[in-house]
Write a protein that holds these residues in place. Structure first.
Motif, PDB file in Angstrom:
ATOM      1  N   TYR A 136      52.649  37.191  29.547  1.00  0.00           N
ATOM      2  CA  TYR A 136      53.228  37.218  28.242  1.00  0.00           C
ATOM      3  C   TYR A 136      54.614  37.157  28.072  1.00  0.00           C
ATOM      4  O   TYR A 136      55.535  36.697  27.199  1.00  0.00           O
ATOM      5  CB  TYR A 136      52.496  38.451  27.438  1.00  0.00           C
ATOM      6  N   HIS A 137      55.353  37.750  29.226  1.00  0.00           N
ATOM      7  CA  HIS A 137      56.919  37.564  29.181  1.00  0.00           C
ATOM      8  C   HIS A 137      57.290  36.019  29.684  1.00  0.00           C
ATOM      9  O   HIS A 137      58.198  35.405  29.057  1.00  0.00           O
ATOM     10  CB  HIS A 137      57.226  38.499  30.283  1.00  0.00           C
ATOM     11  N   GLY A 140      56.301  33.660  26.659  1.00  0.00           N
ATOM     12  CA  GLY A 140      56.681  34.062  25.285  1.00  0.00           C
ATOM     13  C   GLY A 140      55.403  34.425  24.212  1.00  0.00           C
ATOM     14  O   GLY A 140      55.865  34.856  23.080  1.00  0.00           O
ATOM     15  N   ASN A 142      52.799  36.351  22.339  1.00  0.00           N
ATOM     16  CA  ASN A 142      52.970  37.409  21.561  1.00  0.00           C
ATOM     17  C   ASN A 142      51.526  38.360  22.280  1.00  0.00           C
ATOM     18  O   ASN A 142      50.679  37.856  21.759  1.00  0.00           O
ATOM     19  CB  ASN A 142      52.826  37.380  20.408  1.00  0.00           C
ATOM     20  N   PRO A 143      51.883  39.171  23.227  1.00  0.00           N
ATOM     21  CA  PRO A 143      50.506  39.876  23.778  1.00  0.00           C
ATOM     22  C   PRO A 143      49.632  40.480  22.566  1.00  0.00           C
ATOM     23  O   PRO A 143      48.397  40.919  22.718  1.00  0.00           O
ATOM     24  CB  PRO A 143      50.828  40.947  24.646  1.00  0.00           C
ATOM     25  N   ALA A 144      50.325  40.836  21.313  1.00  0.00           N
ATOM     26  CA  ALA A 144      49.747  41.666  20.284  1.00  0.00           C
ATOM     27  C   ALA A 144      48.492  40.880  19.647  1.00  0.00           C
ATOM     28  O   ALA A 144      47.314  41.313  19.230  1.00  0.00           O
ATOM     29  CB  ALA A 144      50.411  42.025  19.267  1.00  0.00           C
ATOM     30  N   PHE A 145      48.558  39.366  19.939  1.00  0.00           N
ATOM     31  CA  PHE A 145      47.567  38.512  19.475  1.00  0.00           C
ATOM     32  C   PHE A 145      46.738  37.927  20.717  1.00  0.00           C
ATOM     33  O   PHE A 145      45.967  36.832  20.412  1.00  0.00           O
ATOM     34  CB  PHE A 145      48.105  37.227  18.656  1.00  0.00           C
ATOM     35  N   GLU A 148      42.694  38.049  20.187  1.00  0.00           N
ATOM     36  CA  GLU A 148      42.374  36.806  19.176  1.00  0.00           C
ATOM     37  C   GLU A 148      42.320  35.613  19.594  1.00  0.00           C
ATOM     38  O   GLU A 148      41.550  34.869  19.408  1.00  0.00           O
ATOM     39  CB  GLU A 148      43.280  37.099  17.934  1.00  0.00           C
ATOM     40  N   MET A 286      56.147  45.131  32.394  1.00  0.00           N
ATOM     41  CA  MET A 286      55.678  43.926  32.706  1.00  0.00           C
ATOM     42  C   MET A 286      54.177  43.725  32.813  1.00  0.00           C
ATOM     43  O   MET A 286      53.577  42.767  32.236  1.00  0.00           O
ATOM     44  CB  MET A 286      56.202  43.577  34.054  1.00  0.00           C
ATOM     45  N   PRO A 289      52.484  44.843  28.644  1.00  0.00           N
ATOM     46  CA  PRO A 289      52.974  44.732  27.356  1.00  0.00           C
ATOM     47  C   PRO A 289      52.122  45.438  26.056  1.00  0.00           C
ATOM     48  O   PRO A 289      50.807  44.881  26.132  1.00  0.00           O
ATOM     49  CB  PRO A 289      53.254  43.177  27.051  1.00  0.00           C
ATOM     50  N   PRO A 290      52.598  46.175  25.181  1.00  0.00           N
ATOM     51  CA  PRO A 290      51.906  46.565  24.215  1.00  0.00           C
ATOM     52  C   PRO A 290      50.938  45.302  23.620  1.00  0.00           C
ATOM     53  O   PRO A 290      51.427  44.075  23.269  1.00  0.00           O
ATOM     54  CB  PRO A 290      52.896  46.941  23.118  1.00  0.00           C
ATOM     55  N   GLY A 291      49.422  45.661  23.341  1.00  0.00           N
ATOM     56  CA  GLY A 291      48.667  44.634  22.719  1.00  0.00           C
ATOM     57  C   GLY A 291      47.887  44.094  23.686  1.00  0.00           C
ATOM     58  O   GLY A 291      46.780  43.503  23.376  1.00  0.00           O
TER      59      GLY A 291
END
Lengths: 380, 267
Positions: A136-137, A140, A142-145, A148, A286, A289-291
């Motif tokens: 996710y780094h 790019g 977004n790990p929050a999604f 989903e 790393m 990551p949150p999410g």
């Protein structure tokens, strides 16, 4: 029992000492450490090893996807799968797997898998994963999604494989007026889908649901975790109202066989310790990551692995053998450990990693030969 | 403040979303929007503002112990939420001060509608991007690196590291995890900016004050000039020997500059 010969294709020429100046072999390790000429030789060796697995009688060969890391050299595993199709005849080829949330349009994944399935006349096993935190780094996304996107991409790919097109897909993340796969998959209704995972209750509940019954592979985990998660799958299946078969339960593990325990330990040491101490470690930021995982799962992880946040501690081969993260020893020892796992979980898919870390070709090949001749037949 | 919007002493409900709030002081209303680290402690900086203003500090939706509406997914969403809050919680225009993420939210709200703004103060706001001037990757930094990046005077970094023991309770762990999740949700990609914000900054027509620590290692102070250029008439205050968090590192000076600006606006 079914046997998969799996490869990560690590970049062995890495200067392990110099690489320690960076916080991980993932994302931030400069690619000036990569020499394409040496990389070409690595591909040659690794492809030869996987092709050899067919001759040795493995049921499948496996590859996977990782990005921007010396840990593995397959950011596009389907390219390797395509090469393997050309060099093998009957063996199944497992891509374990593609990271669904990381792509802009999952139809591309559906298309590529369909192409491979047709090219191989139905020899493909697919794997659906979310990618690891580091990716996710590097992408790019977004790990929050992440969850989903994974579920939506999964639904889109399965629908693309099974529903006559063209159809429209109205997702929250993926919105397509026309989905109409040419070519369609060779296998009916579609290639098998396996779910490799470090283990989480959410993933198990989802994978084991009656409409999916996806085989679940616990990867590179201590034996206690493998036992817990595979049995969690069985129990969840019972709660769903059916009994999971052993073909739904898989264990992915580094395996090394030599004629004695002591020799196996000695020969596997450099490879195994480099895998866990050089190629794999990454800081908490790393890895998680949150999410990327739910807060509830994250709290469990924080409790179970309190050292994760700090600089990872070096692990020795003895520790990794003792806690069952790796299966290493004489043919009898290795057989017994696998038998014991079968007794404890009923699992019937063994995904072996016969080459790991800096292990040289000669040892990897002899390991594969011994495993195929001395271990596999007695477990079938 | 409208009584019907007060759910409990420390909560505020706006169109069904309940958030934690701190209130203090008396006078003209001042709304403070916090940064990505979440609901701030009660700081001397706030004490200074509360001597002259009726201060409201909400904890943003999705953070900490505030509600976490799943449909609220972006900073533009947060901006619309705050326009709702300004409508519901106040009878007259409000002085809005936002730090970092909070400054971004305030600017997004202001480009949409400045009717409810008496003035806008942006403390090292996120939200826009200058190609070639990278911001810190806060999601890659370890806790120690984060502390060192936030402050110019490393004594503040030391102090913040010393003062950060393991969270004492399950509830504190939950709040910390929720803050981190919200921070990622709103600013992972694009990394702490909205590609559609800068081109509309001319819509901000209320008195605006941009305040920046010259030594900011999270969002370089080179960004301050672009904000001041894009918002007509914006006042720019640079604070020497100060990092990303003037409200902690230079509380008196930051409060003085803000109060002086607000005095001029009200004069």
């Amino acid at each position: 029992m079914k046997f998969v010969c799996f490869h990560l294709m690590p970049y062995r020429p890495l200067d392990l000492e110099a690489a320690k100046d960076f916080r991980s072999a993932w994302v931030v390790l400069p690619n000036s450490f990569y020499d394409p000429k040496k990389g070409a030789a690595e591909y040659d060796s690794y492809l030869d090893q996987l092709v050899y697995a067919e001759k040795l009688g493995f049921d499948a060969i496996g590859v996977n996807e990782h990005h921007q890391t010396a840990y593995g050299s397959m950011p596009a595993p389907n390219l390797i799968a395509s090469a393997l199709i050309q060099r093998t005849k009957k063996i199944k080829i497992a891509i374990l797997g593609r990271a669904l949330p990381l792509v802009g349009n999952p139809v591309n994944i559906a298309e590529e898998f369909a192409m491979l399935d047709v090219l191989s006349k139905g020899r493909i096993i697919t794997g659906f994963v979310r990618g690891i935190g580091a990716e996710y780094h590097s992408t790019g996304v977004n790990p929050a999604f992440s969850h989903e996107r994974f579920h939506e991409a999964h639904d889109l790919i399965i629908k693309a494989w099974t529903t006559p097109g063209p159809f429209a897909f109205d997702g929250d993340h993926f919105r397509l007026r026309y989905v109409n796969l040419w070519p369609r998959p060779y296998q009916t209704p579609h290639p098998p889908v396996w779910i490799p995972s470090m283990g989480s209750r959410e993933t198990i509940v989802w994978a084991s649901a009656p409409e999916r019954k996806y085989p679940f592979l616990v990867t590179f985990s201590p034996q206690t975790a493998v036992v817990r998660y595979l049995n969690m799958y069985r129990e969840t299946a019972q709660a769903h109202g059916y009994t999971a078969s052993g073909d739904q339960l898989g264990w992915a593990v580094p395996v090394y066989v030599a004629d004695t325990d002591e020799r196996a330990r000695k020969e596997a040491k450099a490879g195994l310790e480099s895998l866990f101490n050089n190629f794999l470690p990454m800081p908490w930021e790393m890895l998680l990551p949150p999410g990327y995982t739910s807060n509830a799962s994250l709290k469990v992880t924080m409790k179970m692995r309190p050292s994760l946040g700090s600089r990872p501690r070096n692990q020795t081969i003895d520790e990794l053998i003792a806690n069952g993260t790796a299966v290493i020893g004489s043919p009898q020892t290795v057989r017994e450990k696998i038998e014991r796992m079968r007794e404890q979980t009923g699992f019937e898919i063994l995904v072996t990693l016969p080459q790991f870390g800096v292990m040289p070709d000669a040892l990897a090949l002899r390991n594969m030969e011994l495993f195929a001749s001395e271990v596999m037949p007695k477990l079938r | 403040m409208a009584q019907d919007s007060i759910h409990a002493a420390d909560r505020l409900v706006t169109r069904g979303i309940s958030v934690r709030v701190r209130r203090a002081g008396a006078g003209a209303p001042l709304l403070f929007l916090h940064g990505i680290r979440g609901f701030p402690d009660w700081l001397p900086f706030f004490e200074r503002l509360a001597r002259h203003y009726s201060l409201l500090i909400p904890e943003h939706p999705c953070f900490g112990a505030s509600d976490d509406p799943q449909w609220l997914r972006s900073v533009p969403d947060l901006a619309m939420y705050y326009l709702d809050l300004l409508d519901h919680a106040y009878a007259a225009p409000v002085h809005v001060v936002g730090h970092s993420l909070g400054g971004w939210i305030a600017a997004e709200a202001a480009v949409r509608n400045t009717q409810r703004f008496a003035s806008l103060t942006l403390l090292a706001p996120a939200g826009i991007r200058i190609k070639g001037i990278p911001t810190a990757d806060i999601f890659m930094l370890s806790p120690e690196e984060t502390a060192r990046h936030r402050f110019y005077d490393q004594n503040f970094a030391e102090a913040s590291l010393q003062a950060a023991p393991a969270p004492a309770s399950e509830a504190e762990v939950d709040i910390e995890l929720q803050n981190k999740l919200a921070g990622v949700k709103f600013s992972w990609e694009p990394r702490a900016f909205d590609p559609d914000l800068e081109k509309w900054l001319h819509r901000i027509t209320v008195p605006t004050h941009v305040v920046w620590g010259v030594e900011d290692k999270i969002l370089p102070s080179a960004y301050a000039r672009l904000w001041a250029e894009r918002v007509a008439g914006a006042q720019l205050s640079l604070i020497e020997a100060c990092g990303h968090v003037p409200l902690i590192e230079k509380p008196d000076l930051a409060a003085e500059k803000i109060l002086a600006f607000l005095d001029r606006v009200r004069a």
